[in-house]
Design a protein around this motif. Structure first.
Motif, PDB file in Angstrom:
ATOM      1  N   ARG A   1       0.819  -1.205   0.000  1.00 37.54           N
ATOM      2  CA  ARG A   1       0.000   0.000   0.000  1.00 37.54           C
ATOM      3  C   ARG A   1       0.859   1.264   0.000  1.00 37.54           C
ATOM      4  O   ARG A   1       0.506   2.266  -0.627  1.00 37.54           O
ATOM      5  CB  ARG A   1      -0.956  -0.002   1.196  1.00 37.54           C
ATOM      6  CG  ARG A   1      -2.073  -1.039   1.037  1.00 37.54           C
ATOM      7  CD  ARG A   1      -3.124  -0.949   2.121  1.00 37.54           C
ATOM      8  NE  ARG A   1      -2.600  -1.316   3.435  1.00 37.54           N
ATOM      9  CZ  ARG A   1      -2.477  -0.483   4.456  1.00 37.54           C
ATOM     10  NH1 ARG A   1      -2.839   0.786   4.319  1.00 37.54           N
ATOM     11  NH2 ARG A   1      -1.998  -0.909   5.601  1.00 37.54           N
TER      12      ARG A   1
ATOM     13  N   LEU B   1      -5.946   3.435   1.546  1.00 41.84           N
ATOM     14  CA  LEU B   1      -6.007   2.398   0.522  1.00 41.84           C
ATOM     15  C   LEU B   1      -6.394   1.053   1.132  1.00 41.84           C
ATOM     16  O   LEU B   1      -5.857   0.646   2.162  1.00 41.84           O
ATOM     17  CB  LEU B   1      -4.658   2.266  -0.179  1.00 41.84           C
ATOM     18  CG  LEU B   1      -4.221   3.475  -1.008  1.00 41.84           C
ATOM     19  CD1 LEU B   1      -2.776   3.322  -1.450  1.00 41.84           C
ATOM     20  CD2 LEU B   1      -5.135   3.663  -2.215  1.00 41.84           C
TER      21      LEU B   1
ATOM     22  N   VAL C   1      -6.872  -2.936  -0.217  1.00 38.19           N
ATOM     23  CA  VAL C   1      -6.568  -3.830  -1.340  1.00 38.19           C
ATOM     24  C   VAL C   1      -7.754  -4.746  -1.622  1.00 38.19           C
ATOM     25  O   VAL C   1      -8.358  -5.314  -0.698  1.00 38.19           O
ATOM     26  CB  VAL C   1      -5.312  -4.660  -1.038  1.00 38.19           C
ATOM     27  CG1 VAL C   1      -5.001  -5.616  -2.199  1.00 38.19           C
ATOM     28  CG2 VAL C   1      -4.115  -3.740  -0.781  1.00 38.19           C
TER      29      VAL C   1
ATOM     30  N   TRP D   1      -7.934  -1.751  -5.822  1.00 41.63           N
ATOM     31  CA  TRP D   1      -7.945  -1.038  -4.548  1.00 41.63           C
ATOM     32  C   TRP D   1      -9.171  -0.140  -4.434  1.00 41.63           C
ATOM     33  O   TRP D   1      -9.790   0.247  -5.427  1.00 41.63           O
ATOM     34  CB  TRP D   1      -6.674  -0.198  -4.393  1.00 41.63           C
ATOM     35  CG  TRP D   1      -6.528   0.914  -5.398  1.00 41.63           C
ATOM     36  CD1 TRP D   1      -6.983   2.205  -5.291  1.00 41.63           C
ATOM     37  CD2 TRP D   1      -5.885   0.826  -6.685  1.00 41.63           C
ATOM     38  NE1 TRP D   1      -6.660   2.916  -6.412  1.00 41.63           N
ATOM     39  CE2 TRP D   1      -5.979   2.113  -7.278  1.00 41.63           C
ATOM     40  CE3 TRP D   1      -5.227  -0.191  -7.377  1.00 41.63           C
ATOM     41  CZ2 TRP D   1      -5.451   2.394  -8.539  1.00 41.63           C
ATOM     42  CZ3 TRP D   1      -4.699   0.083  -8.636  1.00 41.63           C
ATOM     43  CH2 TRP D   1      -4.808   1.357  -9.205  1.00 41.63           C
TER      44      TRP D   1
ATOM     45  N   GLN E   1      -9.916   3.492  -2.586  1.00 39.11           N
ATOM     46  CA  GLN E   1      -9.301   4.636  -1.908  1.00 39.11           C
ATOM     47  C   GLN E   1     -10.426   5.449  -1.279  1.00 39.11           C
ATOM     48  O   GLN E   1     -11.347   5.904  -1.965  1.00 39.11           O
ATOM     49  CB  GLN E   1      -8.508   5.479  -2.905  1.00 39.11           C
ATOM     50  CG  GLN E   1      -7.634   6.541  -2.266  1.00 39.11           C
ATOM     51  CD  GLN E   1      -6.773   7.258  -3.299  1.00 39.11           C
ATOM     52  OE1 GLN E   1      -6.772   6.894  -4.476  1.00 39.11           O
ATOM     53  NE2 GLN E   1      -6.044   8.275  -2.880  1.00 39.11           N
TER      54      GLN E   1
ATOM     55  N   SER F   1      -0.210  -9.094  -4.559  1.00 36.74           N
ATOM     56  CA  SER F   1       0.203  -7.715  -4.301  1.00 36.74           C
ATOM     57  C   SER F   1       1.694  -7.616  -4.023  1.00 36.74           C
ATOM     58  O   SER F   1       2.329  -6.605  -4.334  1.00 36.74           O
ATOM     59  CB  SER F   1      -0.607  -7.113  -3.147  1.00 36.74           C
ATOM     60  OG  SER F   1      -0.379  -7.801  -1.932  1.00 36.74           O
TER      61      SER F   1
END
Length: 389
Positions: A66, A86, A88, A237, A239, A265
């Motif tokens: 992140r 953020l 994921v 993601w 946000q 990731s």
């Protein structure tokens, strides 16, 4: 050596028939996918001697990933991105489903653009939400129409694709973005901004991401590596303000399974750290810019005019003579060897039967030109052969 044949692509469980140019495919071409870059990224991550990414992950997602994603996004967005904003996900579709699970109840209203990304409608229907369409024009969502709709009913959230919209290719103007945020504050609905094309601009830079307005506490910006790296990664993601993300982490699926995609990731983290994602993004922009120009020129030479001229993304939207039904046209087009997405699929009300969507991301220029020629032949004999204004 002779050129290798293009691999056959399985699109939503339907193979492209041999000899058909499928301009309805919303995917990158297989030859363009970064196999070597991701091989090197995986090798780099696996050689570090740290097996932590093989463990259940933190609910928000791996902190180091992140942080790297925040740095990457901040460089492109033009404003600072904090890692704590953020979350994921396994792509935008999962993100949208998770948002609906967390922030809506059956029977509530979700406002959508007309037209909109057709597969999002199935997610809203699966959550038993009442879908209300809001018209769009060359500047994106019509905020005056939105304001009128909000006087009639209360909405839980609004789903928008503000930049290089799917299917029209339009971009929400800065002035309308600001008004949209004001309306969300006045009426208390969440803005869910699907921004998967935000980094795929081919001319002037688009307006800043809707993540610019996170401090309102009412904006969730969705992003994905599906369009800028590889769809098969299933990595994206959300946000948003930390208080909204905290609610997402309390979802039973997340509590049970931990953070999403720690292994994938970690590999993408290497691609970010080593600059491979940045170089690949520039390659995509160059390639797609050329393919878009080729498609637009081919349409012009065949007397077909897009409703809007996109400056990024994947798609071109045609509106034909109202007497033409694009679903019926599709049957005729398949006989000439071309496929597209008929317009009614992008309408929550089953409208827009005279429209269709074309994608320029999958094919090389010669195939794009030939696909348009075949579409033009399919239109011969129909009333009003050229696309409308």
């Amino acid at each position: 050596m002779p050129e290798a044949p293009k691999p056959t692509l399985d699109v939503t469980q339907t193979r492209i028939p041999e000899g058909v140019i499928d301009l309805g495919v919303g995917h990158p071409s297989l030859e363009l996918l970064p196999l070597e870059e991701l091989r090197q990224a995986a090798q780099h991550r696996l050689s570090q001697g740290d097996p932590s990414f093989l463990q259940y992950g933190a609910e928000l997602g791996d902190a180091r990933f992140r942080a790297e994603l925040a740095r990457f996004l901040g460089a492109h967005y033009g404003f600072a991105v904090a890692p704590e904003t953020l979350f994921v996900t396994a792509g935008v579709s999962q993100a949208l489903d998770l948002i609906c699970t967390t922030f809506t109840r059956p029977g509530q209203v979700v406002l959508v653009e007309e037209p909109t990304y057709f597969l999002s409608l199935g997610i809203f229907q699966g959550h038993h939400l009442q879908v209300v369409p809001i018209p769009t024009d060359e500047q994106g969502l019509d905020v005056e129409a939105l304001e009128a709709a909000l006087r009639q009913q209360r909405a839980a959230l609004l789903y928008t694709i503000p930049t290089f919209q799917n299917p029209t290719g339009t971009t929400l103007s800065q002035k309308r973005r600001e008004r949209l945020v004001e309306l969300s504050q006045q009426h208390g609905f969440l803005i869910v901004a699907d921004e998967v094309y935000q980094l795929l601009g081919y001319q002037a830079a688009p307006p800043p991401s809707m993540a610019r307005y996170l401090d309102t506490g009412l904006v969730l910006s969705l992003g994905s590596f599906s369009k800028i790296l590889a769809p098969g990664l299933r990595l994206g993601w959300i946000q948003a303000a930390p208080r909204l993300l905290q609610k997402l982490t309390q979802n039973g699926m997340v509590v049970s399974g931990g953070g999403l995609n720690p292994f994938t990731s970690s590999i993408v983290r290497s691609a970010l750290e080593l600059g491979w994602q940045e170089r690949y993004l520039q390659k995509l922009r160059h390639t797609y810019r050329g393919r878009l120009e080729v498609l637009l020129e081919a349409l012009s030479q065949n007397g077909l005019r897009p409703r809007y001229r996109p400056e990024g993304g994947y798609f071109v939207w045609l509106e034909l003579d109202p007497a033409i039904n694009s679903q019926a046209l599709l049957e005729r087009a398949l006989q000439t060897g071309v496929r597209f997405q008929p317009g009614h699929r992008f309408s929550s009300q089953g409208r827009l039967a005279h429209a269709l969507r074309l994608c320029f991301a999958y094919y090389e220029p010669p195939e794009l030109v030939e696909g348009v020629h075949r579409l033009a032949r399919a239109l011969q004999g129909y009333p009003g052969e050229a696309a409308g204004a």
